[in-house]
Design an enzyme around this catalytic site. Sequence first.
Site, PDB file in Angstrom:
ATOM      1  N   GLU A 177       0.954  -1.015   0.088  1.00  0.00           N
ATOM      2  CA  GLU A 177      -0.386   0.061  -0.616  1.00  0.00           C
ATOM      3  C   GLU A 177       1.075   1.030   0.170  1.00  0.00           C
ATOM      4  OE1 GLU A 177      -2.568   1.531  -0.841  1.00  0.00           O
ATOM      5  OE2 GLU A 177      -4.203   1.525   0.741  1.00  0.00           O
ATOM      6  N   ASP A 178       0.748   2.037  -0.322  1.00  0.00           N
ATOM      7  CA  ASP A 178       1.281   3.354  -0.780  1.00  0.00           C
ATOM      8  C   ASP A 178       1.042   4.092   0.625  1.00  0.00           C
ATOM      9  OD1 ASP A 178      -0.779   4.111  -0.919  1.00  0.00           O
ATOM     10  OD2 ASP A 178      -1.354   5.947  -2.576  1.00  0.00           O
ATOM     11  N   ASP A 200      -4.024   5.459   6.315  1.00  0.00           N
ATOM     12  CA  ASP A 200      -4.563   6.713   6.804  1.00  0.00           C
ATOM     13  C   ASP A 200      -5.511   7.020   7.724  1.00  0.00           C
ATOM     14  OD1 ASP A 200      -5.144   9.746   7.144  1.00  0.00           O
ATOM     15  OD2 ASP A 200      -6.758   9.490   5.917  1.00  0.00           O
ATOM     16  N   PHE A 243      -1.727  15.865   3.717  1.00  0.00           N
ATOM     17  CA  PHE A 243      -2.111  15.228   2.680  1.00  0.00           C
ATOM     18  C   PHE A 243      -0.514  15.468   1.772  1.00  0.00           C
ATOM     19  CE2 PHE A 243      -3.414  14.782  -1.729  1.00  0.00           C
ATOM     20  CZ  PHE A 243      -4.853  13.534  -1.768  1.00  0.00           C
ATOM     21  N   ASP A 302      -1.706  10.607  -5.577  1.00  0.00           N
ATOM     22  CA  ASP A 302      -2.009  11.781  -6.082  1.00  0.00           C
ATOM     23  C   ASP A 302      -2.865  12.097  -5.618  1.00  0.00           C
ATOM     24  OD1 ASP A 302      -3.895   9.483  -5.202  1.00  0.00           O
ATOM     25  OD2 ASP A 302      -5.274  10.696  -6.623  1.00  0.00           O
ATOM     26  N   ARG A 315       0.963  12.067  -9.852  1.00  0.00           N
ATOM     27  CA  ARG A 315       1.561  10.685  -9.204  1.00  0.00           C
ATOM     28  C   ARG A 315       3.276  10.441 -10.070  1.00  0.00           C
ATOM     29  NH1 ARG A 315      -2.098   7.056  -7.737  1.00  0.00           N
ATOM     30  NH2 ARG A 315      -4.950   7.946  -8.433  1.00  0.00           N
TER      31      ARG A 315
HETATM   32  P1  IMP Z   1      -7.037   4.871   3.945  1.00  0.00           P
HETATM   33  O1  IMP Z   1      -8.664   3.754   3.837  1.00  0.00           O
HETATM   34  O2  IMP Z   1      -8.223   6.004   4.937  1.00  0.00           O
HETATM   35  O3  IMP Z   1      -6.136   3.878   5.213  1.00  0.00           O
HETATM   36  O4  IMP Z   1      -6.277   5.124   3.062  1.00  0.00           O
HETATM   37  C1  IMP Z   1      -5.655   4.267   1.940  1.00  0.00           C
HETATM   38  C2  IMP Z   1      -6.079   5.473   1.075  1.00  0.00           C
HETATM   39  O5  IMP Z   1      -6.573   6.726   0.526  1.00  0.00           O
HETATM   40  C3  IMP Z   1      -4.595   5.465   0.371  1.00  0.00           C
HETATM   41  O6  IMP Z   1      -4.523   4.227  -0.477  1.00  0.00           O
HETATM   42  C4  IMP Z   1      -4.422   6.595  -0.716  1.00  0.00           C
HETATM   43  O7  IMP Z   1      -4.862   6.368  -2.226  1.00  0.00           O
HETATM   44  C5  IMP Z   1      -5.300   6.685  -0.174  1.00  0.00           C
HETATM   45  N1  IMP Z   1      -4.614   8.323   0.692  1.00  0.00           N
HETATM   46  C6  IMP Z   1      -5.098   8.269   2.028  1.00  0.00           C
HETATM   47  N2  IMP Z   1      -4.001  10.389   2.101  1.00  0.00           N
HETATM   48  C7  IMP Z   1      -3.122  10.868   1.376  1.00  0.00           C
HETATM   49  C8  IMP Z   1      -2.915  11.186   0.701  1.00  0.00           C
HETATM   50  O8  IMP Z   1      -1.832  11.926   0.894  1.00  0.00           O
HETATM   51  N3  IMP Z   1      -2.219  11.043  -0.550  1.00  0.00           N
HETATM   52  C9  IMP Z   1      -2.716  10.563  -1.466  1.00  0.00           C
HETATM   53  N4  IMP Z   1      -3.528   9.476  -1.433  1.00  0.00           N
HETATM   54  C10 IMP Z   1      -3.250   9.599   0.336  1.00  0.00           C
HETATM   55 MG    MG Z   2      -4.354   3.403  -2.475  1.00  0.00          MG
END
Ligand code: IMP
Ligand code: MG
Length: 193
Positions: free
Chosen positions: A118-119, A122, A171, A178, A184
């Site tokens: 995963e990138d 959050d 962010f 992205d 990206r």
């Molecule tokens: P989560 O489900 O809230 O943990 O969100 C994770 C997903 O949200 C990641 O796979 C990202 O694609 C996207 N995401 C969350 N924060 C960022 C950010 O700061 N920049 C870009 N994408 C983000």
């Molecule tokens: Mg993602």
Amino acid sequence: MAEVLTKQAPVETPGPSLDRASAGKPLLSSTRIARRVRRLGRQISEMYADIENPLVIVVILKGATVFAADLLRSLSIPAELEFVRASSYPTGTSSNGHLKLAHMVEGPLVGRHVLLVEDIVDSGLTVNAIARRIRRMGPASVRIAALLDRPARRQEEVNIDFCGFVIPDRFVIGYGLDYAGLYRELPHIYSLT
Ligand code: IMP
Ligand code: MG
């Protein structure tokens, strides 16, 4: 036609992404990212050194593609590549962790060791929901590698087995991440906020 290699090194002309990249100081430079990713690659290779079948790398589209491509090439063990594509339901109640999977892994995972890539983690909902789905497919193990961990807005506890960097509540864009589908391609990671 294949690119013809000439003896003379091509002159580097800054494209639009380089212009934007020079706009501000990166949060994480490409050099720093590369060093960290190589290290993660070594740790992962050690962890799975003795497994019987190739490790199954499951890339979470789209943001993790750049990280996964570099991580894959830092491994010294055999690995297979799969992709999942998740999008959250656009309802207010996101805390139930219900995700729509637009694409799921293709091969059977029974008895296989799986590494989710995963990138950024959050809230934790995305990676946890995908991990739950994968676990139902009977793998030998499921672990998580995330380039970035942003714990400030965590809603569910996530056990990140291989983590690149813990970042503050900003962010971020670049290196696969992205904003509205853009940025990206930037080699460094920048904070937008
Ligand atoms: P989560 O489900 O809230 O943990 O969100 C994770 C997903 O949200 C990641 O796979 C990202 O694609 C996207 N995401 C969350 N924060 C960022 C950010 O700061 N920049 C870009 N994408 C983000
Ligand atoms: Mg993602």
